[in-house]
Design a protein around this motif. Structure first.
Motif, PDB file in Angstrom:
ATOM      1  N   TYR A 196      51.027 -29.922  60.821  1.00 40.89           N
ATOM      2  CA  TYR A 196      50.079 -30.135  59.718  1.00 40.89           C
ATOM      3  C   TYR A 196      48.720 -29.628  60.179  1.00 40.89           C
ATOM      4  CZ  TYR A 196      53.905 -33.413  58.957  1.00 40.89           C
ATOM      5  OH  TYR A 196      55.148 -33.979  58.833  1.00 40.89           O
ATOM      6  N   ALA A 247      43.459 -36.226  55.453  1.00 42.37           N
ATOM      7  CA  ALA A 247      43.276 -35.339  54.295  1.00 42.37           C
ATOM      8  C   ALA A 247      43.128 -33.910  54.787  1.00 42.37           C
ATOM      9  CB  ALA A 247      42.049 -35.755  53.488  1.00 42.37           C
ATOM     10  N   SER A 248      43.506 -32.958  53.954  1.00 34.93           N
ATOM     11  CA  SER A 248      43.286 -31.566  54.321  1.00 34.93           C
ATOM     12  C   SER A 248      41.787 -31.299  54.374  1.00 34.93           C
ATOM     13  CB  SER A 248      43.988 -30.629  53.339  1.00 34.93           C
ATOM     14  OG  SER A 248      43.625 -30.925  52.000  1.00 34.93           O
ATOM     15  N   SER A 283      51.664 -24.906  43.674  1.00 39.76           N
ATOM     16  CA  SER A 283      50.988 -25.689  44.709  1.00 39.76           C
ATOM     17  C   SER A 283      50.708 -24.918  45.993  1.00 39.76           C
ATOM     18  CB  SER A 283      51.801 -26.941  45.042  1.00 39.76           C
ATOM     19  OG  SER A 283      51.769 -27.859  43.973  1.00 39.76           O
ATOM     20  N   ALA A 310      44.236 -32.225  49.499  1.00 44.72           N
ATOM     21  CA  ALA A 310      44.964 -33.439  49.120  1.00 44.72           C
ATOM     22  C   ALA A 310      45.083 -34.359  50.324  1.00 44.72           C
ATOM     23  CB  ALA A 310      46.354 -33.091  48.601  1.00 44.72           C
ATOM     24  N   GLU A 311      45.553 -35.575  50.071  1.00 44.19           N
ATOM     25  CA  GLU A 311      45.935 -36.491  51.137  1.00 44.19           C
ATOM     26  C   GLU A 311      47.252 -36.010  51.727  1.00 44.19           C
ATOM     27  OE1 GLU A 311      45.334 -41.148  51.280  1.00 44.19           O
ATOM     28  OE2 GLU A 311      47.152 -40.647  50.164  1.00 44.19           O
ATOM     29  N   ILE A 312      47.354 -36.028  53.062  1.00 47.83           N
ATOM     30  CA  ILE A 312      48.507 -35.458  53.747  1.00 47.83           C
ATOM     31  C   ILE A 312      49.353 -36.567  54.362  1.00 47.83           C
ATOM     32  CG2 ILE A 312      49.273 -33.823  55.497  1.00 47.83           C
ATOM     33  CD1 ILE A 312      47.658 -32.670  53.075  1.00 47.83           C
ATOM     34  N   GLN A 350      52.524 -33.445  50.507  1.00 46.70           N
ATOM     35  CA  GLN A 350      51.511 -33.723  49.496  1.00 46.70           C
ATOM     36  C   GLN A 350      52.200 -34.225  48.234  1.00 46.70           C
ATOM     37  OE1 GLN A 350      48.181 -30.281  50.654  1.00 46.70           O
ATOM     38  NE2 GLN A 350      48.806 -30.543  48.548  1.00 46.70           N
ATOM     39  N   ASP A 351      51.486 -34.993  47.418  1.00 53.37           N
ATOM     40  CA  ASP A 351      52.017 -35.463  46.143  1.00 53.37           C
ATOM     41  C   ASP A 351      51.841 -34.407  45.061  1.00 53.37           C
ATOM     42  OD1 ASP A 351      52.853 -37.963  47.049  1.00 53.37           O
ATOM     43  OD2 ASP A 351      50.875 -38.862  46.722  1.00 53.37           O
ATOM     44  N   ASN A 364      42.703 -26.637  52.588  1.00 51.05           N
ATOM     45  CA  ASN A 364      44.115 -26.552  52.247  1.00 51.05           C
ATOM     46  C   ASN A 364      44.998 -26.805  53.462  1.00 51.05           C
ATOM     47  OD1 ASN A 364      42.984 -25.661  49.871  1.00 51.05           O
ATOM     48  ND2 ASN A 364      43.536 -23.521  50.188  1.00 51.05           N
TER      49      ASN A 364
END
Length: 287
Positions: free
Chosen positions: A98, A124-125, A31, A54-56, A24-25, A136
């Motif tokens: 993931y 995305a999560s 986090s 977030a985008e994964i 993740q960014d 998440n």
């Protein structure tokens, strides 16, 4: 205390040579909502669980091994369902996992073996896993050769700081299971004792240690979690199971020590991945 410090420093050298990027960014010390080795549902967590959706991204170059889009859990190190998830294979016999992804955003399938670049978008999560509708990511790293889960923080870029660890609420347990508050009682019969601290609710120590009169007697490492006789374990002077590490929801094992007759200085120690440490000293009398 010099002996203890030197032992800790040399013991943190890790044999893994592979490195990953964060999936993740904008990752900070806040986090993650659950750490590797934390107590989660009365088991040792083999994952990092992120706090925000977030985008994964793929943590490194790799091949698609499995894409799961249903509620199936068929691997030893996944104690709860991962929901929609992706498992990638990498060099050094490593797998990255993931879990809890959003099915509608998934970019991959496992119809054919397919190479993907590191940092490629996986999706995305979401809320397809165990996390009670929280969106998440659950991120794991598995050593397929040694059949163990690796603490992802060993392989990920270091953050500038970690959530602070506490070292407090110390209890000593004798062989028959009697607990003593060390701030109340400083006199003990000789024998084997387990020493606990009040559990940190989110952060989990990277290592804990016990010394008697400056000599290391036990150290528990959260580098990897392995399976022994069907139970998840971490390694100290012996294999400690989930129940050993977390006998209750509020206590965490620091280690085990043999107290011999006489006066002794008991040193308790915990450390995070950045080698930031907490230390407590207690003078005890043993009869």
């Amino acid at each position: 205390m010099k002996k203890l410090y030197i032992f800790i420093i040399f013991s943190i050298l890790i044999s893994f040579t592979h490195a990953f990027e964060w999936p993740q960014d904008e990752v900070t010390e806040e986090s993650c909502s659950s750490y590797f080795g934390q107590n989660r549902g009365d088991i040792l967590s083999t994952s990092l669980v992120f706090a925000e959706p977030a985008e994964i991204k793929a943590a490194d170059n790799g091949y698609i091994l499995i894409v799961m889009t249903d509620q199936i859990d068929d691997t030893d190190f996944f104690p709860t369902t991962l929901g929609t998830s992706v498992i990638l294979s990498h060099e050094d016999n490593l797998l990255s996992v993931y879990g809890n992804l959003d099915s509608e955003t998934l970019t991959l399938n496992d119809e054919n073996e397919k190479f993907i670049d590191g940092q490629a978008i996986l999706g995305a999560s979401g809320n397809t896993g165990w996390q009670n509708e929280k969106g998440n990511l659950e991120f794991q790293v598995i050593d397929a050769k040694n059949k163990s889960a690796i603490n992802p923080k060993i392989l990920l870029p270091r953050l500038n700081k970690e959530l602070p660890l506490s070292l407090s609420g110390i209890y000593i347990e004798n062989k028959s299971g009697t607990l003593y508050d060390i701030n109340v009682s400083r006199t003990y019969a000789s024998g084997i004792y387990r020493i606990y601290q009040r559990r940190n609710l989110i952060a989990a120590p990277y290592r804990t240690a016990i010394a008697i009169n400056g000599v290391m007697v036990d150290q528990i490492a959260y580098d990897t979690i392995s399976q022994e006789n069907g139970k998840l374990c971490v390694t100290g002077k012996k294999k400690y199971t989930s129940k050993d590490i977390y006998p209750t929801d509020n206590l965490q094992l620091l280690g085990e020590a043999v107290l011999s007759s006489g006066r002794a200085t008991l040193t308790l120690y915990c450390e995070d991945i950045l080698n930031t440490n907490k230390q407590l000293n207690y003078n005890v009398t043993v009869y």
